[in-house]
Scaffold this motif. Structure first.
Motif, PDB file in Angstrom:
ATOM      1  N   ILE A 388       0.838  -1.202   0.000  1.00 39.52           N
ATOM      2  CA  ILE A 388       0.000   0.000   0.000  1.00 39.52           C
ATOM      3  C   ILE A 388       0.872   1.251   0.000  1.00 39.52           C
ATOM      4  CG2 ILE A 388      -1.680   1.301   1.340  1.00 39.52           C
ATOM      5  CD1 ILE A 388      -2.836  -1.294   2.271  1.00 39.52           C
ATOM      6  N   ILE A 389       1.937   1.223   0.823  1.00 43.83           N
ATOM      7  CA  ILE A 389       2.805   2.401   0.899  1.00 43.83           C
ATOM      8  C   ILE A 389       3.453   2.676  -0.454  1.00 43.83           C
ATOM      9  CG2 ILE A 389       4.918   3.283   1.934  1.00 43.83           C
ATOM     10  CD1 ILE A 389       4.136   1.817   4.483  1.00 43.83           C
ATOM     11  N   VAL A 390       3.976   1.622  -1.095  1.00 44.27           N
ATOM     12  CA  VAL A 390       4.657   1.819  -2.376  1.00 44.27           C
ATOM     13  C   VAL A 390       3.664   2.269  -3.450  1.00 44.27           C
ATOM     14  CG1 VAL A 390       5.920   0.625  -4.195  1.00 44.27           C
ATOM     15  CG2 VAL A 390       6.532   0.258  -1.837  1.00 44.27           C
ATOM     16  N   MET A 391       2.453   1.686  -3.414  1.00 45.46           N
ATOM     17  CA  MET A 391       1.431   2.098  -4.384  1.00 45.46           C
ATOM     18  C   MET A 391       1.085   3.566  -4.223  1.00 45.46           C
ATOM     19  SD  MET A 391      -1.155  -1.119  -4.501  1.00 45.46           S
ATOM     20  CE  MET A 391      -2.521  -0.075  -4.093  1.00 45.46           C
ATOM     21  N   ALA A 392       0.947   3.999  -2.954  1.00 50.58           N
ATOM     22  CA  ALA A 392       0.593   5.393  -2.696  1.00 50.58           C
ATOM     23  C   ALA A 392       1.701   6.318  -3.186  1.00 50.58           C
ATOM     24  CB  ALA A 392       0.340   5.596  -1.209  1.00 50.58           C
ATOM     25  N   LEU A 393       2.960   5.916  -2.964  1.00 48.63           N
ATOM     26  CA  LEU A 393       4.078   6.744  -3.415  1.00 48.63           C
ATOM     27  C   LEU A 393       4.095   6.832  -4.934  1.00 48.63           C
ATOM     28  CD1 LEU A 393       6.851   5.508  -0.982  1.00 48.63           C
ATOM     29  CD2 LEU A 393       6.072   7.838  -1.179  1.00 48.63           C
ATOM     30  N   PHE A 394       3.815   5.701  -5.617  1.00 46.02           N
ATOM     31  CA  PHE A 394       3.803   5.703  -7.082  1.00 46.02           C
ATOM     32  C   PHE A 394       2.695   6.612  -7.614  1.00 46.02           C
ATOM     33  CE2 PHE A 394       6.613   2.013  -7.728  1.00 46.02           C
ATOM     34  CZ  PHE A 394       7.277   2.490  -8.840  1.00 46.02           C
ATOM     35  N   SER A 395       1.521   6.499  -6.992  1.00 49.95           N
ATOM     36  CA  SER A 395       0.396   7.259  -7.534  1.00 49.95           C
ATOM     37  C   SER A 395       0.584   8.755  -7.298  1.00 49.95           C
ATOM     38  CB  SER A 395      -0.912   6.787  -6.906  1.00 49.95           C
ATOM     39  OG  SER A 395      -0.891   7.064  -5.542  1.00 49.95           O
ATOM     40  N   LYS A 396       1.446   9.131  -6.321  1.00 49.17           N
ATOM     41  CA  LYS A 396       1.724  10.545  -6.094  1.00 49.17           C
ATOM     42  C   LYS A 396       2.895  11.003  -6.958  1.00 49.17           C
ATOM     43  CE  LYS A 396       0.444  14.110  -3.635  1.00 49.17           C
ATOM     44  NZ  LYS A 396       1.324  14.660  -2.604  1.00 49.17           N
ATOM     45  N   GLY A 397       3.537  10.065  -7.693  1.00 51.04           N
ATOM     46  CA  GLY A 397       4.643  10.442  -8.551  1.00 51.04           C
ATOM     47  C   GLY A 397       5.979  10.513  -7.846  1.00 51.04           C
ATOM     48  N   ARG A 398       6.082   9.940  -6.641  1.00 44.40           N
ATOM     49  CA  ARG A 398       7.363   9.953  -5.916  1.00 44.40           C
ATOM     50  C   ARG A 398       8.122   8.673  -6.252  1.00 44.40           C
ATOM     51  NH1 ARG A 398       7.808  14.958  -3.249  1.00 44.40           N
ATOM     52  NH2 ARG A 398       5.828  15.503  -2.322  1.00 44.40           N
ATOM     53  N   PHE A 399       8.645   8.590  -7.489  1.00 42.16           N
ATOM     54  CA  PHE A 399       9.205   7.317  -7.943  1.00 42.16           C
ATOM     55  C   PHE A 399      10.498   6.963  -7.227  1.00 42.16           C
ATOM     56  CE2 PHE A 399       6.789   8.914 -11.632  1.00 42.16           C
ATOM     57  CZ  PHE A 399       5.795   7.968 -11.571  1.00 42.16           C
ATOM     58  N   ILE A 400      11.326   7.992  -6.930  1.00 40.18           N
ATOM     59  CA  ILE A 400      12.620   7.705  -6.299  1.00 40.18           C
ATOM     60  C   ILE A 400      12.402   7.107  -4.913  1.00 40.18           C
ATOM     61  CG2 ILE A 400      14.760   8.727  -5.461  1.00 40.18           C
ATOM     62  CD1 ILE A 400      14.434  10.812  -7.656  1.00 40.18           C
ATOM     63  N   TYR A 401      11.464   7.721  -4.166  1.00 42.23           N
ATOM     64  CA  TYR A 401      11.208   7.217  -2.815  1.00 42.23           C
ATOM     65  C   TYR A 401      10.598   5.820  -2.866  1.00 42.23           C
ATOM     66  CZ  TYR A 401      12.294  11.810  -0.967  1.00 42.23           C
ATOM     67  OH  TYR A 401      12.936  12.958  -0.612  1.00 42.23           O
ATOM     68  N   ALA A 402       9.715   5.582  -3.838  1.00 40.81           N
ATOM     69  CA  ALA A 402       9.120   4.250  -3.969  1.00 40.81           C
ATOM     70  C   ALA A 402      10.207   3.226  -4.271  1.00 40.81           C
ATOM     71  CB  ALA A 402       8.068   4.248  -5.068  1.00 40.81           C
ATOM     72  N   GLY A 403      11.142   3.602  -5.161  1.00 44.44           N
ATOM     73  CA  GLY A 403      12.241   2.695  -5.489  1.00 44.44           C
ATOM     74  C   GLY A 403      13.102   2.406  -4.278  1.00 44.44           C
ATOM     75  N   THR A 404      13.381   3.468  -3.488  1.00 40.91           N
ATOM     76  CA  THR A 404      14.179   3.278  -2.273  1.00 40.91           C
ATOM     77  C   THR A 404      13.510   2.281  -1.344  1.00 40.91           C
ATOM     78  OG1 THR A 404      14.651   5.607  -2.470  1.00 40.91           O
ATOM     79  CG2 THR A 404      15.363   4.537  -0.455  1.00 40.91           C
ATOM     80  N   ALA A 405      12.193   2.447  -1.166  1.00 39.94           N
ATOM     81  CA  ALA A 405      11.465   1.554  -0.267  1.00 39.94           C
ATOM     82  C   ALA A 405      11.575   0.116  -0.749  1.00 39.94           C
ATOM     83  CB  ALA A 405      10.005   1.982  -0.174  1.00 39.94           C
ATOM     84  N   LEU A 406      11.481  -0.087  -2.084  1.00 36.70           N
ATOM     85  CA  LEU A 406      11.550  -1.453  -2.614  1.00 36.70           C
ATOM     86  C   LEU A 406      12.927  -2.049  -2.415  1.00 36.70           C
ATOM     87  CD1 LEU A 406       9.531  -1.166  -5.906  1.00 36.70           C
ATOM     88  CD2 LEU A 406       8.970  -2.470  -3.872  1.00 36.70           C
TER      89      LEU A 406
END
Lengths: 488, 106
Positions: A388-406
């Motif tokens: 859910i966290i990564v999906m929310a980050l992606f949908s807000k356009g925060r790709f770098i942070y989503a990648g970091t989380a992954l």
């Protein structure tokens, strides 16, 4: 009858301290355990009638109003579970009746503090109850008065006191600008007069204090020391609730319904979260002590919650609370595993524990479940909250942070798998080089006692982790998705 | 607000800021746990004075009073617990130098 959550532990504290001999031992434990069980059941099966049907006659003893909503119920549930598990662990690990009795007393004080922190609706009462919780936890860390424990307690006390100075200064500025300190008044002023310098200063100071309290990376110095030096049953309590409630929960509460989340604050939270995730995961890779590794892992998981909060959408908020819940369950389970190993072999050093895990089957199986859940492996509960966290980050356009989380998720898997391999999968004898230590350890082996409390706690939490993973849809729909209404 | 009252407040404010600086310097510069606690006390005192000032300025003196009394109680409890911990640190290390507290690292 919301105030019962504060009054019941208080009355119990008074009752078990009556000078009657039979109340001290087994009886105090049973009373405390049944109180905690009642809290868990009330929070889990919250019949709304209970909260509103009876007038809250006890409430007039307080000068401040209390409020219960979905977020508070989830927190009350988590507090109940973790405190219950900590109590069970304490029965098996602490030496001596007096020590156990002291632990029960301090646990009840901490329980009053945490329950009230969850329920209060103004900023100064919030500060008071954070301080009550912190005070109980300083003494709990130093409970056995060992050299390391005193050191951990002093570091925690110092940093925590500095954090409270930050919060107090912020309370003063909020009082100056808003004229009142209730959540509603502060929120009203913040939405109507967003540009005021004093308000920005106040929010910034409060944020600093909370980041110190929750042990996010620039301010994390005290956390591994306090966790690893405390007695095992206390580290269970600290990791599961105390630092989470007095730091992370208040961040969630204040930034969801009191402070407005400006873009600058979002960036600060996102950055602090991402740095914590990566730095603490890398630091955990190099640790040789089981509890220290878990402490760093805890910082890393708190990073996910902060990151999700910084994303600033209702979905991300739901993800943050869901991860908070899951983290409390699986990190508590891991600390209970550490307590079990420490009790049995007398150490938490991974090098000395090598290959000894197969002697305790319950601990190995449950720790595997908890570690896979922490790393976010699909059927378990940790996966869904991270998703859910990564999906929310992606949908807000925060790709770098989503990648970091992954990517950090993979590091998490790496340090936990290396730990699993060294302690639990390493079948047969320890390496010859470690032979001396192995005989030392086998002398400290304690097979005569059966650790029924610890085993019960481990199985209970493992069942929660698996059930949370399989029944995630049910949990999301009934508990977590309604939280979207709280977000502003 | 009359001019002389405003002058009084600026003195009050300067005093609070001085207390903050003293406390922060005390914590940063000392290698003595008891002195660090005294510095902490100064910081909390400064925050307390700030709350009194804020309460007076926004016309909520009663609220500020209630807050400050609660605060004094909490602060004393913190100091007592800190004193106990420092006492045990002294028993273990024969010293109250926080640099001796470096057994936990990593």
């Amino acid at each position: 009858m919301t105030s019962l959550f504060i009054f019941a532990p208080f009355f119990l504290l008074v009752i078990i301290n009556f000078p009657l001999g039979f109340l001290k031992g087994r009886c105090a434990f049973c009373l405390a355990a049944s109180l905690l069980l009642a809290q868990v059941l009330l929070a889990a099966f919250h019949p709304w009638l209970f909260w509103s049907a009876y007038p809250d006659c006890l409430r007039q003893f307080f000068g401040f109003p209390l409020a219960v909503d979905n977020l508070a119920l989830i927190m009350l549930f988590v507090i109940g579970i973790v405190a219950l598990v900590s109590l069970l662990t304490a029965q098996d690990t602490l030496a001596g009746e007096k020590q156990k009795f002291n632990f029960i007393n301090l646990l009840l004080v901490a329980l009053i503090g945490m329950n009230a922190t969850v329920l209060v609706t103004d900023i100064f009462s919030l500060y008071v109850f954070i301080e009550v919780t912190a005070m109980a936890s300083f003494i709990l860390i130093a409970l056995e008065k060992g050299k390391f424990a005193i050191e951990g307690a002093f570091k925690y006390l110092m940093l925590s006191a500095i954090a409270s100075v930050f919060m107090l200064t912020s309370v003063a500025f909020l009082l100056l600008t808003a004229g009142d300190i209730s959540f509603a008044a502060v929120h009203h002023v913040l939405t109507n007069v967003p540009g005021s310098f004093f308000l920005k200063l106040a929010v910034g100071l409060f944020l600093c204090g909370l980041l110190i309290k929750s042990g996010v990376v620039p301010f994390h110095g005290w956390l591994p020391d306090a966790y690893s030096a405390a007695p095992s049953c206390v580290s269970v309590l600290l990791a599961g609730t105390v630092t989470k409630i007095s730091g992370v929960y208040i961040l969630l509460r204040l930034f969801s319904s009191v402070f407005t989340l400006t873009p600058a604050l979002q960036n600060v939270l996102l950055f602090a979260g991402a740095i914590s995730i990566v730095f603490a995961a890398l630091a955990a890779l190099t640790q040789d002590d089981f509890k220290r590794m878990l402490a760093y892992s805890s910082i890393s998981q708190v990073g996910y919650i902060i990151l999700a909060l910084g994303c600033g959408t209702p979905l991300a908020f739901v993800g943050a609370v869901f991860h908070f819940f899951n983290h409390a369950i699986f990190k508590t389970l891991l600390f209970v595993n550490a307590a079990s190993l420490e009790k049995r072999f007398g150490t938490t050093d991974i090098n000395q524990l090598e290959g000894l895990g197969e002697k305790c089957p319950v601990t190995s199986v449950t720790s595997l479940v908890a570690m896979l859940s922490t790393a976010g492996i699909p059927p378990l509960s940790g996966f869904w909250s991270k998703l859910i966290i990564v999906m929310a980050l992606f949908s807000k356009g925060r790709f770098i942070y989503a990648g970091t989380a992954l990517i950090a998720s993979i590091i998490t898997l790496a340090y936990f798998l290396s730990l699993e391999r060294r302690i639990f999968f390493n079948k047969g004898k320890p390496a010859p080089a470690a032979g001396g230590t192995a005989t030392q350890i086998s002398r400290g082996l304690n097979p005569a006692k059966n650790f029924s409390g610890i085993a019960c706690a481990e199985i209970l939490l493992a069942v929660f982790t698996i059930a949370g993973g399989l029944g995630y849809a049910f949990m999301l729909n009934t508990w977590f998705l309604p939280l979207k209404a709280i977000w502003h | 607000m009359s001019p002389d009252l405003a002058g009084l407040f600026s003195y009050f404010m300067i005093f609070i800021i001085l207390l903050f600086i003293c406390g922060a310097y005390c914590i940063a510069a000392t290698f003595n746990m008891v002195r660090a606690m005294i510095g902490l006390e100064l910081l909390i005192k400064a925050a307390t004075l700030l709350i009194i000032l804020a309460g007076y300025l926004c016309g909520r003196s009663a609220l500020a009073q209630a807050i400050v009394i609660t605060l004094i109680v909490i602060e004393i409890v913190v100091m007592v617990v800190a004193g106990g911990i420092i006492l045990w640190a002294f028993r273990h290390n024969e010293s109250i130098d926080p640099r001796k507290l470096s057994n936990l690292k990593g």
